[in-house]
Design a protein around this motif. Structure first.
Motif, PDB file in Angstrom:
ATOM      1  N   LEU A 135       0.831  -1.205   0.000  1.00 34.80           N
ATOM      2  CA  LEU A 135       0.000   0.000   0.000  1.00 34.80           C
ATOM      3  C   LEU A 135       0.868   1.258   0.000  1.00 34.80           C
ATOM      4  O   LEU A 135       0.576   2.234  -0.713  1.00 34.80           O
ATOM      5  CB  LEU A 135      -0.917  -0.013   1.227  1.00 34.80           C
ATOM      6  CG  LEU A 135      -2.017   1.056   1.272  1.00 34.80           C
ATOM      7  CD1 LEU A 135      -2.990   0.874   0.128  1.00 34.80           C
ATOM      8  CD2 LEU A 135      -2.750   1.002   2.607  1.00 34.80           C
ATOM      9  N   ALA A 136       1.941   1.251   0.781  1.00 32.67           N
ATOM     10  CA  ALA A 136       2.835   2.411   0.805  1.00 32.67           C
ATOM     11  C   ALA A 136       3.488   2.625  -0.554  1.00 32.67           C
ATOM     12  O   ALA A 136       3.634   3.766  -1.019  1.00 32.67           O
ATOM     13  CB  ALA A 136       3.897   2.208   1.883  1.00 32.67           C
ATOM     14  N   LYS A 137       3.867   1.540  -1.226  1.00 35.68           N
ATOM     15  CA  LYS A 137       4.477   1.660  -2.550  1.00 35.68           C
ATOM     16  C   LYS A 137       3.486   2.248  -3.558  1.00 35.68           C
ATOM     17  O   LYS A 137       3.837   3.134  -4.350  1.00 35.68           O
ATOM     18  CB  LYS A 137       4.959   0.278  -3.015  1.00 35.68           C
ATOM     19  CG  LYS A 137       5.544   0.255  -4.416  1.00 35.68           C
ATOM     20  CD  LYS A 137       5.909  -1.159  -4.821  1.00 35.68           C
ATOM     21  CE  LYS A 137       6.401  -1.206  -6.276  1.00 35.68           C
ATOM     22  NZ  LYS A 137       6.704  -2.591  -6.700  1.00 35.68           N
ATOM     23  N   ALA A 138       2.229   1.761  -3.531  1.00 31.29           N
ATOM     24  CA  ALA A 138       1.223   2.262  -4.478  1.00 31.29           C
ATOM     25  C   ALA A 138       0.914   3.740  -4.225  1.00 31.29           C
ATOM     26  O   ALA A 138       0.808   4.535  -5.172  1.00 31.29           O
ATOM     27  CB  ALA A 138      -0.049   1.421  -4.357  1.00 31.29           C
ATOM     28  N   PHE A 139       0.790   4.122  -2.955  1.00 30.49           N
ATOM     29  CA  PHE A 139       0.507   5.520  -2.641  1.00 30.49           C
ATOM     30  C   PHE A 139       1.681   6.420  -3.024  1.00 30.49           C
ATOM     31  O   PHE A 139       1.477   7.548  -3.499  1.00 30.49           O
ATOM     32  CB  PHE A 139       0.196   5.666  -1.145  1.00 30.49           C
ATOM     33  CG  PHE A 139      -1.265   5.548  -0.834  1.00 30.49           C
ATOM     34  CD1 PHE A 139      -2.127   6.592  -1.133  1.00 30.49           C
ATOM     35  CD2 PHE A 139      -1.791   4.410  -0.256  1.00 30.49           C
ATOM     36  CE1 PHE A 139      -3.481   6.500  -0.848  1.00 30.49           C
ATOM     37  CE2 PHE A 139      -3.138   4.303   0.026  1.00 30.49           C
ATOM     38  CZ  PHE A 139      -3.985   5.346  -0.272  1.00 30.49           C
ATOM     39  N   LEU A 140       2.900   5.951  -2.805  1.00 27.71           N
ATOM     40  CA  LEU A 140       4.062   6.753  -3.172  1.00 27.71           C
ATOM     41  C   LEU A 140       4.132   6.967  -4.681  1.00 27.71           C
ATOM     42  O   LEU A 140       4.459   8.063  -5.162  1.00 27.71           O
ATOM     43  CB  LEU A 140       5.339   6.076  -2.677  1.00 27.71           C
ATOM     44  CG  LEU A 140       6.651   6.758  -3.067  1.00 27.71           C
ATOM     45  CD1 LEU A 140       6.715   8.181  -2.534  1.00 27.71           C
ATOM     46  CD2 LEU A 140       7.837   5.947  -2.574  1.00 27.71           C
ATOM     47  N   SER A 192       1.580   7.033  -6.815  1.00 27.98           N
ATOM     48  CA  SER A 192       0.549   8.011  -7.204  1.00 27.98           C
ATOM     49  C   SER A 192       0.931   9.411  -6.740  1.00 27.98           C
ATOM     50  O   SER A 192       0.740  10.401  -7.468  1.00 27.98           O
ATOM     51  CB  SER A 192      -0.796   7.605  -6.606  1.00 27.98           C
ATOM     52  OG  SER A 192      -1.183   6.321  -7.059  1.00 27.98           O
ATOM     53  N   THR A 193       1.486   9.517  -5.530  1.00 30.53           N
ATOM     54  CA  THR A 193       1.859  10.827  -4.992  1.00 30.53           C
ATOM     55  C   THR A 193       2.944  11.485  -5.845  1.00 30.53           C
ATOM     56  O   THR A 193       2.903  12.698  -6.106  1.00 30.53           O
ATOM     57  CB  THR A 193       2.339  10.667  -3.545  1.00 30.53           C
ATOM     58  OG1 THR A 193       1.305  10.060  -2.774  1.00 30.53           O
ATOM     59  CG2 THR A 193       2.693  12.016  -2.945  1.00 30.53           C
ATOM     60  N   ASP A 194       3.916  10.688  -6.292  1.00 26.22           N
ATOM     61  CA  ASP A 194       4.990  11.250  -7.103  1.00 26.22           C
ATOM     62  C   ASP A 194       4.467  11.771  -8.435  1.00 26.22           C
ATOM     63  O   ASP A 194       4.909  12.815  -8.932  1.00 26.22           O
ATOM     64  CB  ASP A 194       6.065  10.184  -7.326  1.00 26.22           C
ATOM     65  CG  ASP A 194       7.346  10.770  -7.872  1.00 26.22           C
ATOM     66  OD1 ASP A 194       7.674  10.503  -9.048  1.00 26.22           O
ATOM     67  OD2 ASP A 194       8.025  11.507  -7.134  1.00 26.22           O
ATOM     68  N   LYS A 195       3.481  11.085  -9.010  1.00 29.23           N
ATOM     69  CA  LYS A 195       2.907  11.540 -10.277  1.00 29.23           C
ATOM     70  C   LYS A 195       2.142  12.848 -10.089  1.00 29.23           C
ATOM     71  O   LYS A 195       2.262  13.773 -10.898  1.00 29.23           O
ATOM     72  CB  LYS A 195       1.980  10.462 -10.846  1.00 29.23           C
ATOM     73  CG  LYS A 195       2.714   9.218 -11.340  1.00 29.23           C
ATOM     74  CD  LYS A 195       1.743   8.216 -11.912  1.00 29.23           C
ATOM     75  CE  LYS A 195       2.465   6.965 -12.408  1.00 29.23           C
ATOM     76  NZ  LYS A 195       1.522   5.957 -12.954  1.00 29.23           N
ATOM     77  N   TYR A 196       1.350  12.928  -9.004  1.00 30.33           N
ATOM     78  CA  TYR A 196       0.587  14.156  -8.754  1.00 30.33           C
ATOM     79  C   TYR A 196       1.509  15.325  -8.410  1.00 30.33           C
ATOM     80  O   TYR A 196       1.241  16.477  -8.787  1.00 30.33           O
ATOM     81  CB  TYR A 196      -0.412  13.931  -7.615  1.00 30.33           C
ATOM     82  CG  TYR A 196      -1.653  13.200  -8.053  1.00 30.33           C
ATOM     83  CD1 TYR A 196      -2.586  13.812  -8.888  1.00 30.33           C
ATOM     84  CD2 TYR A 196      -1.920  11.896  -7.634  1.00 30.33           C
ATOM     85  CE1 TYR A 196      -3.731  13.158  -9.297  1.00 30.33           C
ATOM     86  CE2 TYR A 196      -3.049  11.228  -8.033  1.00 30.33           C
ATOM     87  CZ  TYR A 196      -3.955  11.861  -8.875  1.00 30.33           C
ATOM     88  OH  TYR A 196      -5.082  11.198  -9.284  1.00 30.33           O
TER      89      TYR A 196
END
Length: 916
Positions: free
Chosen positions: A29-34, A36-40
């Motif tokens: 979950l932390a990897k997936a959120f990171l 998405s966060t980097d793209k935004y």
């Protein structure tokens, strides 16, 4: 840069903490959120900047591959004990040595490293090339082997380091080859310019539709029952020239007109900005009005915020799900009606329990499947197809037994096919409908399982049908009266409907009168409850049908009070009912709550009466009566000052003992205003406004007082009857217990007598003592308006409750200790000041006395020197008399004679007590 660093640190901390193989979901979950966060962050922060310089450090282009390598290290197990191979390498060495590095370790290892630090450096963007990541990974095992080389202790750690190095080296070598290959270079270029995420931008109709729906919302005050537009107060900007202190509470003013202009000019690029501005309106309202205690407009803001939150969530969800095509969500599901013809296939209801048991037993007997042709078919019946229409089970009602309540109500309604809805009734029928619905809210009428008035008694209790019909000539129930009203054309006047409703309770009183005289518990309960409901129905009907009363005020007669079987809808009866309610409520002592406990229902009713005067529509009129602000000559005309906030403070401090004291004070507020401002209202504008406001608010107060009389009068009388019923049940239970004990005692005596006659002395074991099983009458709470019980059952305390209790005790001890310290400190300071001023006074008096003595001595020396010069003889040292003694022989002094006499003994007169 700091924002990006802190944002990434969230995920780095998650990965460093969750290092157990069972924590794989958290790491994924932390990897997936990171990701998405980097793209935004790139799309919203880095991409809008035209310069090629990075605002924040970017991640390593292959950071996901590096993180997968670290994840595999975390999940690696030792073949001996199935534990983690990298357990001692996931945290810094200081973690295992109490926060400090051993001196020997610092000598052998120049740069400590662990996989937790590597994870943080990777996620926070410290690694900008693959070589630095690979070098640190290899350094972990190299440091371990360097520290333990040549040592005999802790061979296990060196073995784990070797195993970890054998597992890790091939993957790091492959990563280095990938970095130097053409594929890695292409991936590096693609990572520097990623594809932008396409955000759906709502159009102007999307925002305008929400604003229009928000304008159509209404708010109904729970105390005054007044309905008004919910957002009318937030349409235009606040005029700061009138409200000059507004900007002291609000930094960024906002209103719906400003938002509409922003929508028209295209200011909102993302819907979150629109959501923020709308919520800002209601937050500003709360920030300004909560300190000023404007409760009504605060409730308006909270209501609008709740409505908008639900509306925005549903519409933005529908907008995103439809790819920006759907503008409206499903926020109005409650208003939509389901079509009669459903396109979805229906599912047959499950078979009855008996059929399921038979089918289960049949399956157990015949394990093999049987075809449809092999199943037995009863004679004379053809097999019915199982598919197609849904089979609706038939409800068979036995007419010879008692009928369930819901079935009886349904059967009554079947006889009135053309019933209308309550909202379709107008004029006197609408007033009768409102009166009936309010009556149904009574806990003994609508939700009571003990008293039933909704269906005919012969239907519910056929065993007493003959006796009931012989006693009651005109049966009636509430469902029949309601259906006759909704049918239309049956009742020609509201008096007829009220007579039928009153007949329901009058029949109950008549039928249960004989049982009440005989002491039957059920009859007594019905008799007392029906008598009260008759009186309550009279109060309610005269209030709700006051617009259709016959004016007979000229014909004065005796007051009608008590449970009357029937009454006329006249003005005199309305006055009598209000007089009766006032006698019940006005002098009733208030049930006061303890400090920290839940408020009682009486205190709640008093608060409702106070808040009925603070509606937002009356805010301007109430400005004259809220605070203690009076002219200088006010006390010359008014004996007692009363204001609204003073009444509220007295209520919170439990200074009101009865309802009447609060009502009298509230009435006195406007009586004083009328008396003072009536003198000058013709030529003073302020006095005229105050006089008209007092007239208006006094009328509104009387309406609220009548509602209080109605509610509180019913509650007071109902509680008295409930106490009577419960006392009667307790008395019956006690009588049954005494009779059971008497029966047991008589049986023991008879058995002992029989044993004496037979010549055998009975032993204690031979005497069979019957077991006592007495079922006491349960003390039930008949008031269904109050579903909770003040006496809460005991339960085992949870750990959190124990901790909270201990915490509260500790905090109380700290407060008491601080209070004691402050008291002791103040007492010590006071004593110190007293001693200081005492010492100052003693020193001052001592100095004064010394100066006086010196002056007197100097005067004596001068006098003696003069006499020596005149006579040549030294004067005799005779003491000089005091000032008082020197004045005793002065002329013109009035003589005072004093005499001493013996004290006269007086006899003490004591009162005698006569006992006779």
């Amino acid at each position: 840069s700091d924002f990006a660093h802190d944002l990434r640190r969230i995920f780095a901390n998650c990965l460093r903490y969750n290092t157990n193989p069972n924590d794989k979901p958290f790491r994924d979950l932390a990897k997936a959120f990171l990701e998405s966060t980097d793209k935004y962050m790139y799309m919203l922060i880095q991409h809008p900047v035209s310069s090629s310089k990075n605002i924040y450090p970017t991640l390593l282009y292959c950071w996901t591959t590096c993180l997968d390598i670290l994840n595999r290290i975390v999940y690696l197990e030792s073949p001996e004990d199935k534990g983690q191979t990298a357990w001692f390498f996931l945290q810094p060495v200081t973690y295992f040595f109490g926060g400090t590095l051993p001196a020997e370790y610092q000598e052998k290892v120049k740069k400590p490293m662990d996989f937790g630090t590597i994870t943080s450096n990777l996620i926070e963007g410290i690694y900008q090339n693959v070589d630095s990541f690979v070098k640190d990974c290899r350094l972990v095992t190299t440091n371990c082997k360097a520290y333990y080389v040549g040592r005999d202790d802790d061979v296990m750690y060196a073995a784990q380091a070797n195993r970890l190095e054998q597992y890790l080296s091939p993957q790091l070598d492959q990563l280095e080859k990938y970095d130097k290959s053409q594929q890695g270079q292409d991936a590096r270029k693609a990572f520097k310019s990623p594809d932008l995420i396409k955000l759906l931008k709502p159009t102007k109709p999307f925002y305008n539709s929400m604003l229009e729906d928000l304008r159509r919302t209404t708010y109904t005050d729970k105390y005054t029952k007044i309905t008004e537009p919910a957002v009318s107060q937030f349409e235009n900007p606040v005029d700061t020239s009138l409200i000059q202190d507004y900007l002291q509470f609000v930094n960024t003013p906002m209103d719906l007109l400003t938002i509409r202009n922003k929508v028209a000019t295209g200011v909102y690029k993302i819907p979150e900005d629109f959501e923020y501005d709308v919520n800002l309106i209601f937050k500003n309202c709360e920030a300004y009005n909560i300190p000023k205690r404007n409760d009504h407009i605060v409730n308006l803001a909270k209501h609008c915020a709740k409505i908008f939150k639900k509306m925005y969530a549903s519409r933005i969800r529908a907008f995103e799900a439809s790819g920006g095509k759907k503008l409206f969500g499903d926020d109005n599901k409650k208003d939509k009606k389901r079509s009669l013809e459903s396109t979805t296939p229906t599912i047959a209801p499950p078979p009855p329990k008996k059929m399921r048991q038979e089918s289960t037993s049949a399956k157990q007997k015949s394990p093999g499947p049987t075809s449809a042709s092999q199943q037995a078919v009863p004679k004379g019946k053809s097999p019915k197809p199982t598919g197609g229409k849904r089979v609706v089970p038939r409800i068979v009602i036995k007419t010879d037994g008692p009928m369930p309540l819901h079935v009886a109500i349904a059967k009554i309604k079947e006889g009135f096919k053309c019933r209308r809805q309550h909202k379709e009734l107008h004029s006197w029928e609408g007033a009768c409908s409102r009166f009936f619905r309010e009556l149904k809210r009574h806990p003994w009428v609508g939700s009571s399982k003990r008293f039933v008035f909704d269906a005919p008694v012969p239907m519910l209790h056929p065993e007493i049908k003959a006796v009931y019909l012989n006693t009651i000539k005109s049966p009636m129930d509430l469902t029949t009266a309601e259906c006759k009203l909704l049918q239309g054309g049956i009742y020609k006047h509201p008096q007829e409907f009220v007579d039928d409703v009153a007949l329901v309770f009058a029949n109950a009183v008549t039928f249960n009168k004989s049982g009440d005289e005989q002491g039957d518990p059920t009859s007594c309960a019905y008799f007392d409850a029906s008598r009260h409901l008759l009186r309550y129905t009279r109060w309610l009907s005269l209030e709700y049908l006051s617009a259709f009363l016959f004016d007979d005020s000229q014909n004065e007669g005796e007051r009608q009070t008590g449970p009357l079987p029937h009454w006329k809808l006249t003005v005199s009866n309305l006055n009598d009912s209000r007089y009766e309610m006032e006698n019940v409520v006005f002098k009733q002592l208030l049930d006061k709550s303890e400090d920290g406990d839940r408020v009682t229902w009486m205190e709640s009713e008093c608060e409702k009466l106070l808040k009925s005067l603070r509606h937002q529509t009356d805010q301007k009129r109430m400005t004259f009566f809220i605070r203690e602000e009076y002219p200088l000559d006010y006390d010359q005309y008014i004996k007692k000052r009363v204001w609204w906030m003073g009444c509220e403070t007295k209520l919170k401090e439990w200074k009101y003992d009865t309802f009447g004291e609060l009502i009298s004070d509230l009435r006195l507020i406007f009586e004083n205003a009328l008396k003072y401002n009536g003198r000058v209202k013709d030529y003073d504008t302020t006095s005229k406004d105050a006089y008209e406001s007092a007239l208006h608010m006094s009328g509104k107060l009387e309406v609220a007082i009548q509602k209080l009389y109605l509610t509180a009068g019913d509650r007071i009388e109902r509680e008295k009857i409930e106490d009577i019923i419960l006392d009667r049940e307790a008395e019956i239970a006690q009588r049954a217990e005494e009779e059971e004990e008497e029966r047991i005692r008589s049986e023991l005596l008879k058995q002992r007598e029989r044993s004496r006659n037979s010549g055998v002395e009975p032993s204690r074991s031979s005497i069979a003592t019957p077991s006592l099983k007495i079922r006491r009458a349960p003390r039930r709470d008949l008031d269904f308006d109050n579903p909770f019980d003040d006496q809460e059952g005991s339960h085992e305390q949870t750990e959190m409750e124990v901790i909270n209790k201990q915490k509260n005790i500790y905090e109380k001890q700290l407060r008491d200790r601080a209070l004691g310290f402050n008291v002791t400190k103040n007492v010590g300071i006071r004593i110190y000041h007293n001693l200081f001023w005492r010492s100052q006074a003693i020193g001052w008096s001592k100095d004064v006395s010394e100066r006086i003595q010196q002056t007197l001595a100097q005067q004596n020396i001068e006098v003696n020197a003069e006499k020596l010069m005149e006579t040549g003889e030294e004067p005799k040292c005779t003491p000089k008399p005091s000032l008082v003694a020197s004045l005793l022989h002065s002329s013109g002094r009035s003589q005072v004679k004093m005499a001493l006499s013996k004290p006269v003994k007086r006899k003490n007169k004591r009162k005698r007590l006569f006992l006779g």
